[in-house]
Scaffold this motif. Structure first.
Motif, PDB file in Angstrom:
ATOM      1  N   GLN A   1       0.946  -1.201  -0.049  1.00  0.00           N
ATOM      2  CA  GLN A   1       0.040   0.016  -0.127  1.00  0.00           C
ATOM      3  C   GLN A   1       0.876   1.422   0.005  1.00  0.00           C
ATOM      4  OE1 GLN A   1      -2.473  -1.197   3.275  1.00  0.00           O
ATOM      5  NE2 GLN A   1      -4.271  -1.517   2.151  1.00  0.00           N
ATOM      6  N   ILE A   2       1.934   1.187   0.689  1.00  0.00           N
ATOM      7  CA  ILE A   2       2.890   2.209   0.784  1.00  0.00           C
ATOM      8  C   ILE A   2       3.549   2.586  -0.598  1.00  0.00           C
ATOM      9  CG2 ILE A   2       4.809   3.404   1.911  1.00  0.00           C
ATOM     10  CD1 ILE A   2       4.097   1.790   4.411  1.00  0.00           C
ATOM     11  N   LEU A   3       4.027   1.414  -1.251  1.00  0.00           N
ATOM     12  CA  LEU A   3       4.610   1.217  -2.443  1.00  0.00           C
ATOM     13  C   LEU A   3       3.736   1.970  -3.161  1.00  0.00           C
ATOM     14  CD1 LEU A   3       6.753  -1.805  -2.335  1.00  0.00           C
ATOM     15  CD2 LEU A   3       7.594   0.533  -2.190  1.00  0.00           C
ATOM     16  N   CYS A   4       2.179   1.637  -3.349  1.00  0.00           N
ATOM     17  CA  CYS A   4       1.534   2.076  -4.379  1.00  0.00           C
ATOM     18  C   CYS A   4       1.500   3.837  -4.269  1.00  0.00           C
ATOM     19  CB  CYS A   4      -0.007   1.561  -4.153  1.00  0.00           C
ATOM     20  SG  CYS A   4      -0.142  -0.159  -4.633  1.00  0.00           S
ATOM     21  N   LEU A   5       1.625   4.150  -3.194  1.00  0.00           N
ATOM     22  CA  LEU A   5       1.383   5.645  -3.278  1.00  0.00           C
ATOM     23  C   LEU A   5       2.677   6.189  -3.780  1.00  0.00           C
ATOM     24  CD1 LEU A   5       0.478   6.649   0.524  1.00  0.00           C
ATOM     25  CD2 LEU A   5      -0.977   6.788  -1.596  1.00  0.00           C
ATOM     26  N   ALA A   6       3.956   5.612  -3.717  1.00  0.00           N
ATOM     27  CA  ALA A   6       5.131   5.882  -4.335  1.00  0.00           C
ATOM     28  C   ALA A   6       5.014   5.532  -5.829  1.00  0.00           C
ATOM     29  CB  ALA A   6       6.321   5.080  -3.971  1.00  0.00           C
ATOM     30  N   GLY A   7       4.118   4.776  -6.434  1.00  0.00           N
ATOM     31  CA  GLY A   7       3.884   4.522  -7.827  1.00  0.00           C
ATOM     32  C   GLY A   7       3.078   5.648  -8.498  1.00  0.00           C
ATOM     33  N   LEU A   8       2.272   6.332  -7.764  1.00  0.00           N
ATOM     34  CA  LEU A   8       1.421   7.304  -8.372  1.00  0.00           C
ATOM     35  C   LEU A   8       2.457   8.538  -8.928  1.00  0.00           C
ATOM     36  CD1 LEU A   8      -1.352   7.710  -5.687  1.00  0.00           C
ATOM     37  CD2 LEU A   8      -1.688   7.039  -8.027  1.00  0.00           C
ATOM     38  N   GLY A   9       3.496   8.490  -7.968  1.00  0.00           N
ATOM     39  CA  GLY A   9       4.667   9.636  -8.761  1.00  0.00           C
ATOM     40  C   GLY A   9       5.387   9.284  -9.699  1.00  0.00           C
TER      41      GLY A   9
ATOM     42  N   LEU B   1      11.097   3.685   5.966  1.00  0.00           N
ATOM     43  CA  LEU B   1      11.857   3.722   4.801  1.00  0.00           C
ATOM     44  C   LEU B   1      10.998   3.644   3.661  1.00  0.00           C
ATOM     45  CD1 LEU B   1      14.913   1.253   3.811  1.00  0.00           C
ATOM     46  CD2 LEU B   1      12.798   1.418   2.339  1.00  0.00           C
ATOM     47  N   LEU B   2      10.020   3.092   3.436  1.00  0.00           N
ATOM     48  CA  LEU B   2       8.937   3.077   2.328  1.00  0.00           C
ATOM     49  C   LEU B   2       8.357   4.479   2.366  1.00  0.00           C
ATOM     50  CD1 LEU B   2       7.740  -0.480   2.685  1.00  0.00           C
ATOM     51  CD2 LEU B   2       9.349   0.154   1.223  1.00  0.00           C
ATOM     52  N   TRP B   3       7.839   5.042   3.220  1.00  0.00           N
ATOM     53  CA  TRP B   3       7.242   6.299   3.317  1.00  0.00           C
ATOM     54  C   TRP B   3       8.372   7.247   2.709  1.00  0.00           C
ATOM     55  CZ3 TRP B   3       2.472   7.648   3.138  1.00  0.00           C
ATOM     56  CH2 TRP B   3       1.347   6.857   3.671  1.00  0.00           C
ATOM     57  N   GLY B   4       9.521   7.054   3.046  1.00  0.00           N
ATOM     58  CA  GLY B   4      10.548   8.035   2.446  1.00  0.00           C
ATOM     59  C   GLY B   4      10.623   7.755   1.128  1.00  0.00           C
ATOM     60  N   ALA B   5      10.396   6.589   0.393  1.00  0.00           N
ATOM     61  CA  ALA B   5      10.467   6.345  -1.114  1.00  0.00           C
ATOM     62  C   ALA B   5       9.193   7.109  -1.560  1.00  0.00           C
ATOM     63  CB  ALA B   5      10.201   4.952  -1.173  1.00  0.00           C
ATOM     64  N   ALA B   6       8.066   6.903  -0.865  1.00  0.00           N
ATOM     65  CA  ALA B   6       6.649   7.878  -1.512  1.00  0.00           C
ATOM     66  C   ALA B   6       6.923   8.989  -1.497  1.00  0.00           C
ATOM     67  CB  ALA B   6       5.603   7.387  -0.658  1.00  0.00           C
ATOM     68  N   ILE B   7       7.556   9.788  -0.523  1.00  0.00           N
ATOM     69  CA  ILE B   7       7.796  11.325  -0.422  1.00  0.00           C
ATOM     70  C   ILE B   7       8.824  11.530  -1.528  1.00  0.00           C
ATOM     71  CG2 ILE B   7       8.969  13.418   0.897  1.00  0.00           C
ATOM     72  CD1 ILE B   7       7.695  11.822   3.294  1.00  0.00           C
ATOM     73  N   HIS B   8      10.038  10.980  -1.665  1.00  0.00           N
ATOM     74  CA  HIS B   8      11.041  10.651  -2.791  1.00  0.00           C
ATOM     75  C   HIS B   8      10.443  10.914  -4.175  1.00  0.00           C
ATOM     76  CE1 HIS B   8      14.337   9.539  -5.359  1.00  0.00           C
ATOM     77  NE2 HIS B   8      14.474  10.624  -4.899  1.00  0.00           N
ATOM     78  N   SER B   9       9.302   9.901  -4.400  1.00  0.00           N
ATOM     79  CA  SER B   9       8.785   9.931  -5.789  1.00  0.00           C
ATOM     80  C   SER B   9       8.405  10.920  -6.220  1.00  0.00           C
ATOM     81  CB  SER B   9       8.024   8.626  -5.755  1.00  0.00           C
ATOM     82  OG  SER B   9       6.711   8.805  -5.300  1.00  0.00           O
ATOM     83  N   TRP B  10       7.379  11.796  -5.392  1.00  0.00           N
ATOM     84  CA  TRP B  10       6.596  12.998  -5.655  1.00  0.00           C
ATOM     85  C   TRP B  10       7.545  14.040  -5.843  1.00  0.00           C
ATOM     86  CZ3 TRP B  10       1.874  13.461  -7.388  1.00  0.00           C
ATOM     87  CH2 TRP B  10       0.951  12.255  -7.212  1.00  0.00           C
TER      88      TRP B  10
END
Length: 492
Positions: free
Chosen positions: A329-337, A384-393
């Motif tokens: 679910q967290i990686l999906c948020l990263a995938g949006l970006g 770590l995964l939330w950091g990836a989501a923030i980074h993608s956006w």
């Protein structure tokens, strides 16, 4: 006439690329369901731990020269041969490095098996180097029909073999065989199908010319790959292989959604951008349509997957993989970006701004590494995964800024083009989640209700307001039915 021919090639390229992508996705999806019941998280974790070394080695082998050959309008036989011998020599160098580093890497993870796995899997580097020129020649000519047929056939053979080996208890070696076959079969076919052969020449002049562009593409790809793979490196080091396996399964499932539309388009768009690199207006028109189409199709898909993640994983993979769900679910948020990043960045590369791409890549990936390490240290694997989501956006916003600066498609217009789809997706997501939570009718029924409510809201908005991306997709569909050419309009 030339413009129409380019549009026809782009149309055919996207149709065949879509066929390749979605056929491969279907094959991977079905095999993934089967393999999830035959293999363990430990097996997937072992392969995931080595991925960073394989990906970075492949970045060095290509060196950005593949993109340089596509970007160059008329590459010569000397150009192709020079890069072929360079790729092959780099494959030798990096296989030797991996071979002798394998024991140290195994000790780093404290898993002795990884030594032999890496040495065998490293053979992929030679195969990759052997066919990269032929693959790029087909891409440059927008000849995606052959690429698609070969890729689909390869997927069927490789995944069937993997399933058979997994069934007979080969474990992690089944996944190694999959990687080897996926590389070997296309290389063999390309070599006999494509008439091009390297000549015994290495032109320093050609190398320098292509290096001036390709070097920065290489550095950009290297930093991007390192930043993306750092997650697996850190998880593999600080957690056991099973946790790495859960992450790998979550990541591979998420990629099917976030990359499905964008990869179809971006395989075609770089050579297309390169052809129209002198006409910024046409590039903006192409980019505007691509952003709209990707967002319109990908945003709701990812939102639905987040909503129904639990019933989906249990249904597809069994409850053995329940621990993958929050990661997914967290990686999906990263995938949006992530889904929109490449289509933006390719425009900058296509106009020759590879140095700009590199400089900003260093900045973006440094931010990503800081967020990954900091998130892990303070909040564990979820941090770590939330950091990836923030980074993608943050990467997406930076790419939009670069497009605004170098192409002329201003940032405000880009953001506004995403607003309608983003707003409706968010409304549909919240409504579906709240209703499903309130009813609480059981796992699968609740998931089905969430899906239905989301679909009603999103499709209702589409039918009532007919957003621009929908109209463009509808026009495309009708034009194909009428056998008219042109998938992307490059004119207003």
């Amino acid at each position: 006439m030339a413009k129409n021919n380019l549009k026809q090639k782009a149309a055919a390229g996207m149709v065949w690329t879509a066929l390749q992508r979605y056929s491969t996705m279907l094959i991977q999806f079905i095999s993934g369901i089967i393999l999830a019941r035959l293999l363990t998280p430990y097996d997937y974790g072992c392969i995931g731990m080595l991925m960073i070394f394989m990906v970075l080695a492949e970045s060095f082998i290509d060196g950005g020269f593949g993109s340089a050959l596509i970007q160059k309008k008329r590459p010569t036989q000397e150009d192709y041969s020079t890069i072929f011998w360079w790729n092959l020599s780099m494959a030798v160098v990096f296989y030797v490095v991996l071979y002798f580093s394998a024991p140290a890497i195994a000790r780093f993870y404290d898993i002795p098996l990884l030594c032999d796995v890496l040495r065998v899997q490293g053979i992929v580097l030679f195969i990759y180097a052997f066919n990269i020129i032929q693959r790029n020649q087909l891409r440059k000519k927008l000849n995606f029909k052959i690429l698609s047929i070969i890729t689909i056939t390869t997927s069927v053979i490789a995944l069937t073999t993997t399933i058979i080996m997994a069934y007979h208890g080969y474990g992690v070696w089944a996944l190694v065989a999959q990687h080897l076959l996926t590389a070997f079969i296309p290389a063999l076919v390309f070599w006999f199908y494509i008439k091009w052969r390297p000549i015994l020449v290495f032109s320093v002049k050609s190398f320098k010319e292509l290096f001036s562009f390709g070097f920065y593409i290489f550095l950009n790809n290297f930093f991007v790959n390192f930043s993306r793979q750092i997650q697996g490196l850190l998880i593999g080091k600080f957690y056991n292989p099973a946790i790495m396996g859960y992450y790998s399964k979550a990541h591979s499932t998420e990629k099917l959604a976030s990359h499905s539309i964008s990869q179809v388009l971006t395989q075609v768009t770089f050579p297309l951008y390169s052809e129209v690199q002198d006409d910024k207006r046409r590039m903006i028109n192409i980019l505007e349509q691509l952003i709209g189409i990707i967002a319109y199709m990908t945003f709701p898909l990812i939102a639905v997957l987040i909503l129904i993640a639990k019933p989906l994983f249990i249904l597809l993979y069994s409850d053995r993989w329940l621990d993958s769900i929050p990661y997914f679910q967290i990686l999906c948020l990263a995938g949006l970006g992530i889904c929109l990043q490449s289509v933006n960045l390719q425009t900058i590369s296509a106009v020759g701004k590879s140095r700009t791409v590199f400089v900003w890549s260093v900045i973006k990936q440094t931010i990503g590494i800081i967020l990954a390490v900091g998130g892990l240290l303070f909040f564990g694997i979820n941090g770590l995964l939330w950091g990836a989501a923030i980074h993608s956006w943050s990467c997406l916003l930076i790419n939009m800024y670069l497009v605004s600066r170098h192409i002329g498609y201003n940032l405000k217009s880009q953001l506004w083009s995403l607003f309608p789809v983003t707003a409706v997706t968010l409304v549909a997501f919240l409504a579906s989640y709240l209703v499903g939570k309130e009813l609480n009718l059981g796992l699968y029924i609740s998931g089905g209700i969430k899906f239905i409510i989301f679909a009603i809201i999103y499709l209702g908005w589409t039918i009532l307001f007919k957003p621009k991306p929908f109209c463009e997709l509808r026009t495309l569909a009708f034009s194909k039915l009428k056998k008219k050419h042109g998938i992307i309009s490059t004119e207003k």
